[in-house]
Design an enzyme around this catalytic site. Structure first.
Site, short mmCIF file in Angstrom:
data_model
loop_
_atom_site.label_atom_id
_atom_site.label_comp_id
_atom_site.label_asym_id
_atom_site.label_seq_id
_atom_site.Cartn_x
_atom_site.Cartn_y
_atom_site.Cartn_z
N GLY A 50 -25.69 -94.45 -0.38
CA GLY A 50 -27.11 -94.16 -0.26
C GLY A 50 -27.38 -93.69 1.15
O GLY A 50 -27.01 -94.37 2.12
N ALA A 51 -28.01 -92.53 1.29
CA ALA A 51 -28.17 -91.91 2.61
C ALA A 51 -28.79 -92.83 3.66
O ALA A 51 -28.26 -92.96 4.77
CB ALA A 51 -28.97 -90.61 2.48
N ARG A 92 -18.74 -89.02 5.43
CA ARG A 92 -19.39 -88.41 4.26
C ARG A 92 -20.31 -87.30 4.76
O ARG A 92 -21.34 -87.58 5.36
CB ARG A 92 -20.16 -89.44 3.43
CG ARG A 92 -19.28 -90.50 2.81
CD ARG A 92 -19.95 -91.21 1.66
NE ARG A 92 -20.10 -90.35 0.50
CZ ARG A 92 -20.81 -90.67 -0.59
NH1 ARG A 92 -21.43 -91.83 -0.63
NH2 ARG A 92 -20.89 -89.85 -1.60
N GLN A 199 -23.64 -95.19 -10.75
CA GLN A 199 -24.57 -95.90 -9.87
C GLN A 199 -25.86 -96.29 -10.59
O GLN A 199 -26.49 -97.29 -10.25
CB GLN A 199 -24.91 -95.05 -8.64
CG GLN A 199 -23.75 -94.78 -7.71
CD GLN A 199 -23.13 -93.41 -7.96
OE1 GLN A 199 -23.06 -92.95 -9.10
NE2 GLN A 199 -22.69 -92.77 -6.91
N ASP A 240 -30.24 -86.94 -0.43
CA ASP A 240 -29.30 -87.09 0.68
C ASP A 240 -29.57 -86.09 1.79
O ASP A 240 -29.29 -86.36 2.95
CB ASP A 240 -27.87 -86.94 0.18
CG ASP A 240 -27.42 -88.19 -0.57
OD1 ASP A 240 -26.72 -89.01 0.04
OD2 ASP A 240 -27.78 -88.36 -1.74
#
Length: 349
Positions: A50-51, A92, A199, A240
């Protein structure tokens, strides 16, 4: 069950504590971290995801790097810090919150370059904690803005997990759901399973279910059916990275959901902390898309679900075109089209 938090900070022991999201919902285990290298692995391996949560985690990771950085002079200290920042940033590439948090930490070090390096290390510790607390405040504010677009009895579809498990608390896309529950509203949430990492079923369904919210899990290919039956009044997802024109990178499958929502005339809302908005990225075509391990698609729970050796394409994200988005909801307010013009105004406030 105790409240599930993705990130905890142990101030007494100077340790970061992360919920291992790779084993949910079967086990609830927390892992302690105190090195930049281990924090890198936690992000890369999606123990934390999760950003917003990634950004907070990276800030603590850079603090851990600072703790062991050279202390002889600022130049050597900052050189080491920059190297570790680039290292953490590579974990990421799609989530802009990652680089955002690291840049803030770097800037804080530069602001204090005339101070003793040991003092700068303490300052970075407090800055990481501030980023953590700010994320909680941002998520709650997003929920307060989003809930004004909803009403009692609403049916909501969400994709992936932009919930409390993707942030420090409340979530982004789920924040209005928690607030609506506090208001006593009667509403229903449909949570896409979200292949291939699941998710939506392992995380979103878990946290909403534990919170006593009426949630129903569906497979990704059921979304059109549920929409056609009139069960969905709004789609709310996280993000994101958002480009300057409003194009939005989010978990793979979000673009398809947006196309369906547009076809059925259902509003599509993006829950977006302003750190996820990248004004320097012009359009979605400029957003780097992470490609992940093929085995996420071909195996599950230790069992092969496709022929071994078959070719696999496994992008972690897709980009929802801005024209499919009804509004981008931030902690600073609700942004409507034209996004390129109005997102700029948001940062002028």
């Amino acid at each position: 069950m105790a409240e599930l938090l993705a990130i905890k900070w142990d101030d007494n022991r100077d340790k970061l504590i992360l919920l291992d999201q790779t084993i949910l919902p079967n086990k609830i285990e927390y892992i302690e971290y105190d090195t930049a290298e281990d924090v890198y692995d936690s992000i890369k391996d999606m123990i934390v995801r999760g950003a917003p949560a990634i950004g907070v985690t990276a800030a603590y990771g850079l603090y851990f790097a600072a703790k062991v950085a050279p202390e002889d002079n600022f130049k050597n200290f900052f050189k080491y810090l920059k190297e570790k920042s680039a290292y953490l940033d590579s974990s990421r590439p799609t989530a802009v919150n990652l680089s955002w948090a690291l840049k803030i930490m770097e800037s804080k070090a530069l602001e204090n370059k005339d101070k003793d390096v040991k003092e700068i290390k303490s300052i970075l510790r407090e800055e990481a904690k501030r980023i953590h607390e700010e994320d909680i405040e941002i998520c709650k504010a997003i929920g307060e803005n989003l809930v004004t677009l909803l009403k009692d009895g609403v049916g909501i579809l969400t994709h992936c997990n932009a919930g409390q498990l993707a942030t420090s608390k409340y979530g982004t896309a789920t924040s209005p759901m928690y607030l609506a529950k506090e208001k006593g509203w009667n509403f229903k949430v449909y949570s896409d399973e979200t292949r291939p990492r699941l998710q939506g079923s392992t995380l979103t369904a878990l946290e909403l279910y534990e919170a006593g919210i009426d949630v129903t899990t569906i497979t990704d290919n059921m979304a059109a059916m549920v929409m056609s039956q009139g069960k969905i009044d709004a789609v709310i997802v996280g993000c994101d990275r958002i480009a300057a024109n409003g194009d939005t990178a989010n978990k793979i499958g979000t673009m398809g959901v947006s196309i369906l929502a547009k076809y059925f005339g259902i509003p599509m809302y993006i829950a977006a902390p302003t750190p996820s908005i990248d004004i320097d990225t012009k359009t979605g075509k400029d957003i780097p898309i992470e490609e992940r391990n093929p085995e996420e698609v071909t195996s599950r729970f230790g069992v092969w679900t496709a022929p071994r050796g078959v070719k696999v394409y496994n992008p972690g994200f897709d980009v929802t075109p801005h024209e499919n988005i009804t509004a981008i909801v931030t902690e600073k307010g609700i942004v409507y089209p034209p996004f390129e013009e109005n997102l700029k105004k948001l940062f002028e406030k």
